[in-house]
Design an enzyme around this catalytic site. Structure first.
Site: not given
Ligand SMILES: NC(=O)C1=CN([C@@H]2O[C@H](COP(=O)(O)OP(=O)(O)OC[C@H]3O[C@@H](n4cnc5c(N)ncnc54)[C@H](O)[C@@H]3O)[C@@H](O)[C@H]2O)C=CC1
Ligand SMILES: N[C@@H](CC=O)C(=O)O
Ligand code: NA
Length: 701
Positions: A557, A561
């Site tokens: 995750d 980003k």
């Protein structure tokens, strides 16, 4: 019969056979022209013989000057009424029909069309010409001469006030339906073709237009609109589709020589066109109407093929592809009649974030409409198995119940088509609240179709680089928007801050921070005697984790980003270019479900506890950070140690902290900090993207 009924009811009433009074001359186009002078004479005579208070006159019929009975042709009854009104210098002519009045657009095509209270004679005329079944234009001529108003009323609905067609004063300020619009109405004509005659040899040659249109007349085709560029380089005109072959053929023959000699470059036929006419007398004296109209069409992704506007400015006519006509009609109608920014919203994935967003929309929709003139209507909600669709907007106080009562089998293509196409709202946004790559694979298609896309789903922007670049290119080359603020830092302004820096010419050197709400929460709370797995479970419970918490613990995750920010900064990196330190124990990488993973995790608590204690022994804490190094064009995701006084050590809850080091912010980075995960803040971030879209579409600031 009617006059006998009235007499019986006590009226002083006579019936008139209009063949005795109305005298008309047949015209070459199979119409008739009233002979007002002769008719007026006959009417005086009739009155002297039949003094009466009420006259019941026959509609539709009349006589020729030689007293041969004839009819007033199509729509002749309305015409009789108008002629009688003019002969009698009536105060008013009322046409009793079966509709409540004249609509602002065909209500079968635009369900939010409204009944107009007033129309000028010219406006009514234009409307009729462009196919609105209001009044035959002939009907308007006799009454217009004497300024007699015509009222269209519904015999089956006496409570409707109808539409008054009359001479409007120049300063007429709309009407009391709250419709300040200078544009009164819209009409369309379908099944047209455009003929474009083009060539340098036309300029300055008198008679070209005349030759074109006399040829068109020779084949009996009806020219509906004409447009010529002032350079005289081309003339284009619209004719009914069924007549275009004959027109093209006759023009090819007529201009054979000019074509062969190159004076004309082409005679081109563009088939399957429609006309959209925008009608309003006050357009002539109001700046900006065209701009608004074209803007609405551009934003609905409608291409305009030709334009005509006379200097009277009673109407602006645009020719478009037939398939775009209804969308265009809805777009312009809502632009002038609905709130300027009415948005059809489709929500995909009503899970934690999507569900919270729906609740926020429910609570805020009224305020947005009242105070900001933004009308958001959720036309569909789809999950993996079922979906609910609405034509007018789902009642968000009951969306969960409706999911049980009214659901149909989910089908994403049908869903997108419904939200985008099945109603009167010109702007569509699909909000993807899933974490699904398959949904992300649809964005490009949607953008191409003019559907705006908003998402907290990181899959599209962190997936294959070429897909990301294709999406950005499509977004930039169209009026369609793609917003994804919530993909980084949830509701925190990260993407918009980065954009602001780049667009104003700053140069990014480094972006570094704690990008995971989950991992921030975990390391902020993984203290004292607490077990790592317990804190992970708390983060999941709080709604900070991804649908599968392994996506957080593995660092994927955060890597996503980092990739998103790197790409926004202009770096061309793939996810596989980012080295990542995973916190998922090797043995648990292949367990099948998130639940099983959570069950197994406590077995591995000791490993990470040891790492923490080592850090604490040197007065440090563990923090999970992501870095974009724009100078070296690389990124990484690491578990690092920080001294207790470092800003990264002093976070709490699910805080993210992101430091932008740039040419302008070189000594001290620009820092954004705050909760970076959780249902409310994430949904709030998506919601503000929706409002950003509304303001791009013209909502007041
Ligand atoms: N939880 C958070 O704090 C944040 C989440 N996000 C992102 O928001 C998105 C949603 O997260 P959550 O709501 O927490 O997940 P969730 O699992 O609660 O909700 C996702 C929903 O999407 C549905 N879904 C999955 N595939 C679908 C498909 N193909 N068609 C229709 N529906 C589908 C699922 O059934 C579920 O209802 C994720 O992309 C996540 O990365 C972004 C920022 C913060
Ligand atoms: N799972 C993510 C949610 C936001 O993107 C996080 O923990 O940061
Ligand atoms: Na954000």
């Amino acid at each position: 019969m009617l006059s006998l009924v009235l007499k019986k009811l006590g009226s002083q009433c006579c019936w008139m056979d209009t063949r005795d009074v109305l005298i008309v001359n047949p015209t070459s186009s199979n119409q008739v022209d009233p002979d007002f002078i002769e008719s007026e004479k006959r009417l005086d005579k009739w009155f002297s013989e039949h003094p009466s208070g009420t006259i019941i006159a026959t509609g539709f019929i009349a006589s020729t000057p030689k007293n041969i009975p004839t009819t007033l042709k199509r729509d002749g009854s309305d015409f009789s009424a108008a002629i009688m009104g003019a002969l009698l210098r009536a105060q008013q002519v009322t046409i009793w029909t079966d509709v409540d009045g004249v609509y602002s657009a065909d209500p079968r095509k635009v369900s939010e069309a409204v009944i107009l209270k007033t129309l000028s004679y010219q406006e009514a005329w234009e409307m009729s010409y462009f196919g609105a079944n209001v009044l035959h234009p002939r009907t308007i001529i006799p009454v217009m001469k004497y300024n007699i108003p015509i009222i269209i009323r519904n015999i089956f609905n006496l409570s409707a006030r109808g539409t008054m067609i009359c001479q409007l004063p120049d300063n007429e300020k709309g009407d009391d339906q709250g419709l300040e619009s200078v544009v009164k109405a819209f009409a369309t004509i379908d099944n047209l073709a455009l003929v474009n005659v083009e060539g340098t040899g036309m300029a300055g040659v008198p008679g070209t237009a005349s030759a074109i249109f006399s040829s068109v007349k020779d084949v009996g085709a009806n020219v509906i609109m004409i447009s010529q560029a002032s350079s005289e380089h081309s003339i284009c005109f619209a004719v009914p589709e069924k007549e275009v072959d004959a027109v093209a053929k006759v023009l090819q023959a007529r201009f054979r020589q000019a074509l062969d000699a190159g004076r004309l470059s082409k005679i081109e036929v563009i088939s399957n066109c429609s006309i959209l006419a925008t009608v309003g007398q006050r357009m002539a004296s109001t700046p900006g109407v065209c701009a608004t109209l074209f803007d609405a069409l551009a934003k609905a992704n409608v291409n305009i093929r030709a334009i005509a506007q006379g200097c009277s400015e009673y109407n602006i006519t645009v020719v478009l592809k037939g398939k775009d006509c209804i969308k265009a009609l809805k777009a312009v109608h809502s632009r002038f009649y609905l709130s300027k920014t009415t948005l059809a919203v489709g929500i995909i994935g009503p899970g934690l974030i999507g569900g919270t967003l729906l609740d926020q929309l429910r609570d805020q929709a009224g305020v947005l409409k009242e105070e900001f003139n933004i009308d958001l209507r959720v036309m569909g909600i789809t999950g993996t198995r079922t979906m609910i669709l609405s034509n007018t907007g789902i009642d968000l106080t009951r969306w969960k119940e409706l999911q049980k009562e009214n659901a149909e089998v989910a089908d994403l293509d049908k869903f997108a088509q419904h939200v985008h196409g099945n109603h009167y709202i010109p702007n569509t946004v699909l909000v993807d609240c899933t974490a699904d790559s398959d949904v992300a694979n649809h964005y490009y298609d949607w953008l191409c179709k003019g559907i705006h896309v908003i998402t907290p789903n990181k899959k599209a922007n962190s997936g294959p680089l070429d897909r990301y670049l294709k999406l950005k290119a499509q977004q930039r080359s169209s009026y369609t928007h793609y917003f994804y603020e919530a993909t980084v830092g949830a509701g925190l302004p990260i993407i918009s801050t980065l954009r602001g820096l780049l667009e104003t010419g700053d140069k990014i050197l480094r972006i570094e921070g704690i990008f995971s709400g989950t991992l921030s929460y975990i390391f902020n709370n993984f203290t004292g005697a607490r077990q790592f797995s317990d804190v992970v479970a708390e983060a999941k419970q709080a709604g900070y984790t991804e649908p599968d918490p392994r996506d957080d613990l593995s660092g994927t995750d955060v890597a996503r980003k980092v990739i998103i920010l790197a790409r926004e900064s202009g770096l061309r990196l793939e996810l596989s270019d980012i080295p990542v330190r995973s916190l998922v124990p090797e043995q648990l990488t292949s367990v099948t479900s998130a639940e099983e993973f959570m069950r197994e995790l406590p077995k591995f608590d000791d490993n990470i506890a040891k790492e923490r204690q080592d850090a604490e022994a040197t007065g440090e804490v563990l923090r999970y950070v992501g870095v974009v190094d724009a100078v070296k064009k690389e990124g990484c995701v690491e578990l690092r140690r920080y001294k207790k006084g470092h800003p990264f050590s002093q976070l709490s809850g699910s805080d993210n902290i992101i430091a932008f080091t740039t040419m302008r912010y070189k000594e001290q980075p620009l820092i954004v900090r705050g909760p970076g995960a959780g249902a409310q803040v994430t949904a709030g971030g998506i919601f503000s993207d929706i409002l950003r879209l509304a303001s791009y579409l013209g909502a007041p600031s």
